[in-house]
Motif scaffolding. Sequence first.
Motif, mmCIF file in Angstrom:
data_model
loop_
_atom_site.group_PDB
_atom_site.id
_atom_site.type_symbol
_atom_site.label_atom_id
_atom_site.label_comp_id
_atom_site.label_asym_id
_atom_site.label_seq_id
_atom_site.Cartn_x
_atom_site.Cartn_y
_atom_site.Cartn_z
ATOM 1 N N GLY A 76 0.788 -1.227 0.000
ATOM 2 C CA GLY A 76 0.000 0.000 0.000
ATOM 3 C C GLY A 76 0.823 1.280 0.000
ATOM 4 N N TRP A 77 2.141 1.146 0.072
ATOM 5 C CA TRP A 77 3.040 2.311 0.067
ATOM 6 C C TRP A 77 3.119 2.881 -1.346
ATOM 7 N N THR A 78 3.077 4.201 -1.457
ATOM 8 C CA THR A 78 3.189 4.894 -2.735
ATOM 9 C C THR A 78 4.523 5.636 -2.772
ATOM 10 N N PRO A 79 5.491 5.159 -3.568
ATOM 11 C CA PRO A 79 6.811 5.784 -3.583
ATOM 12 C C PRO A 79 6.837 7.182 -4.205
ATOM 13 N N ASP A 80 6.062 7.423 -5.221
ATOM 14 C CA ASP A 80 6.019 8.720 -5.910
ATOM 15 C C ASP A 80 4.681 8.779 -6.639
ATOM 16 N N ALA A 81 3.754 9.532 -6.093
ATOM 17 C CA ALA A 81 2.381 9.536 -6.616
ATOM 18 C C ALA A 81 2.295 9.977 -8.069
ATOM 19 N N ALA A 82 3.265 10.716 -8.571
ATOM 20 C CA ALA A 82 3.236 11.156 -9.963
ATOM 21 C C ALA A 82 3.540 10.012 -10.931
ATOM 22 N N LEU A 83 4.259 8.992 -10.457
ATOM 23 C CA LEU A 83 4.672 7.900 -11.343
ATOM 24 C C LEU A 83 4.098 6.541 -10.982
ATOM 25 N N TYR A 84 3.741 6.326 -9.723
ATOM 26 C CA TYR A 84 3.362 4.994 -9.248
ATOM 27 C C TYR A 84 2.045 5.023 -8.483
ATOM 28 N N GLU A 85 1.322 3.934 -8.592
ATOM 29 C CA GLU A 85 0.185 3.676 -7.718
ATOM 30 C C GLU A 85 0.735 2.940 -6.487
ATOM 31 N N PRO A 86 -0.053 2.774 -5.414
ATOM 32 C CA PRO A 86 0.429 2.042 -4.245
ATOM 33 C C PRO A 86 0.822 0.605 -4.611
ATOM 34 N N LEU A 87 1.868 0.109 -3.956
ATOM 35 C CA LEU A 87 2.329 -1.260 -4.203
ATOM 36 C C LEU A 87 1.288 -2.270 -3.733
ATOM 37 N N GLN A 88 1.139 -3.339 -4.514
ATOM 38 C CA GLN A 88 0.222 -4.429 -4.195
ATOM 39 C C GLN A 88 1.007 -5.727 -4.105
ATOM 40 N N ALA A 89 0.546 -6.636 -3.256
ATOM 41 C CA ALA A 89 1.190 -7.941 -3.136
ATOM 42 C C ALA A 89 0.776 -8.813 -4.314
ATOM 43 N N SER A 90 1.723 -9.610 -4.798
ATOM 44 C CA SER A 90 1.478 -10.598 -5.848
ATOM 45 C C SER A 90 1.989 -11.948 -5.343
ATOM 46 N N THR A 91 1.680 -13.004 -6.065
ATOM 47 C CA THR A 91 2.130 -14.334 -5.662
ATOM 48 C C THR A 91 3.622 -14.482 -5.939
ATOM 49 N N TYR A 134 15.869 -18.711 1.785
ATOM 50 C CA TYR A 134 15.572 -17.519 0.976
ATOM 51 C C TYR A 134 14.054 -17.439 0.822
ATOM 52 N N PHE A 135 13.473 -16.403 1.383
ATOM 53 C CA PHE A 135 12.030 -16.287 1.496
ATOM 54 C C PHE A 135 11.563 -15.042 0.743
ATOM 55 N N PRO A 136 10.900 -15.208 -0.406
ATOM 56 C CA PRO A 136 10.532 -14.052 -1.232
ATOM 57 C C PRO A 136 9.125 -13.514 -0.987
ATOM 58 N N LEU A 137 9.002 -12.227 -1.164
ATOM 59 C CA LEU A 137 7.725 -11.533 -1.321
ATOM 60 C C LEU A 137 7.762 -10.900 -2.695
ATOM 61 N N LEU A 138 6.616 -10.732 -3.322
ATOM 62 C CA LEU A 138 6.551 -10.111 -4.637
ATOM 63 C C LEU A 138 5.552 -8.966 -4.588
ATOM 64 N N PHE A 139 5.974 -7.816 -5.122
ATOM 65 C CA PHE A 139 5.109 -6.641 -5.161
ATOM 66 C C PHE A 139 4.973 -6.147 -6.584
ATOM 67 N N THR A 140 3.789 -5.658 -6.902
ATOM 68 C CA THR A 140 3.520 -5.083 -8.209
ATOM 69 C C THR A 140 3.180 -3.610 -8.039
ATOM 70 N N ALA A 141 3.811 -2.788 -8.876
ATOM 71 C CA ALA A 141 3.528 -1.353 -8.856
ATOM 72 C C ALA A 141 2.999 -0.963 -10.231
ATOM 73 N N ASP A 142 1.898 -0.231 -10.250
ATOM 74 C CA ASP A 142 1.423 0.377 -11.484
ATOM 75 C C ASP A 142 2.320 1.586 -11.729
ATOM 76 N N PHE A 143 3.090 1.515 -12.819
ATOM 77 C CA PHE A 143 4.114 2.503 -13.141
ATOM 78 C C PHE A 143 3.686 3.220 -14.404
ATOM 79 N N TYR A 144 3.824 4.545 -14.423
ATOM 80 C CA TYR A 144 3.446 5.331 -15.583
ATOM 81 C C TYR A 144 4.683 6.005 -16.151
ATOM 82 N N ALA A 145 5.053 5.630 -17.379
ATOM 83 C CA ALA A 145 6.271 6.169 -17.998
ATOM 84 C C ALA A 145 5.969 6.701 -19.394
#
Length: 139
Positions: free
Chosen positions: A101-116, A128-139
Amino acid sequence: MRPDHLALGQLIVAQLKTQISDVRQIVQRGELSDVTSGEQVSPSLYVIYVRDVIPGDGQSMEAQNHILQQWMVVVAYQGGADQMLAKAGELLAKARAALLGWTPDAALYEPLQASTPPAAAYMSDWGYFPLLFTADFYA
């Protein structure tokens, strides 16, 4: 001019460093094999770019484009099985809380979402224990 396409990695590292203090290092790596084959310290968090997913039929050179960018955070821990799972579980919860749910830069990214994420990996006395996050990025 469009931003650095992989800038999110350093933003994730910075966010994790501000939120989590009980690890020896938080750094960016190229891929999981870079983590498992190189010199390691325990416990560590590794931030790894996974891929871009392009929704829809294509991209335009003129317009801002929507990209789903995936980043993995891997907890690396060395120790016995019980200790490893307990400590990794704590660090996974902290990393998830710092990024979900963290938004690194509102002009470029939507809040991070968890993925599988991919499956955990075990080598000798390392986990080694992974988490995966997806960010909607606008470029």
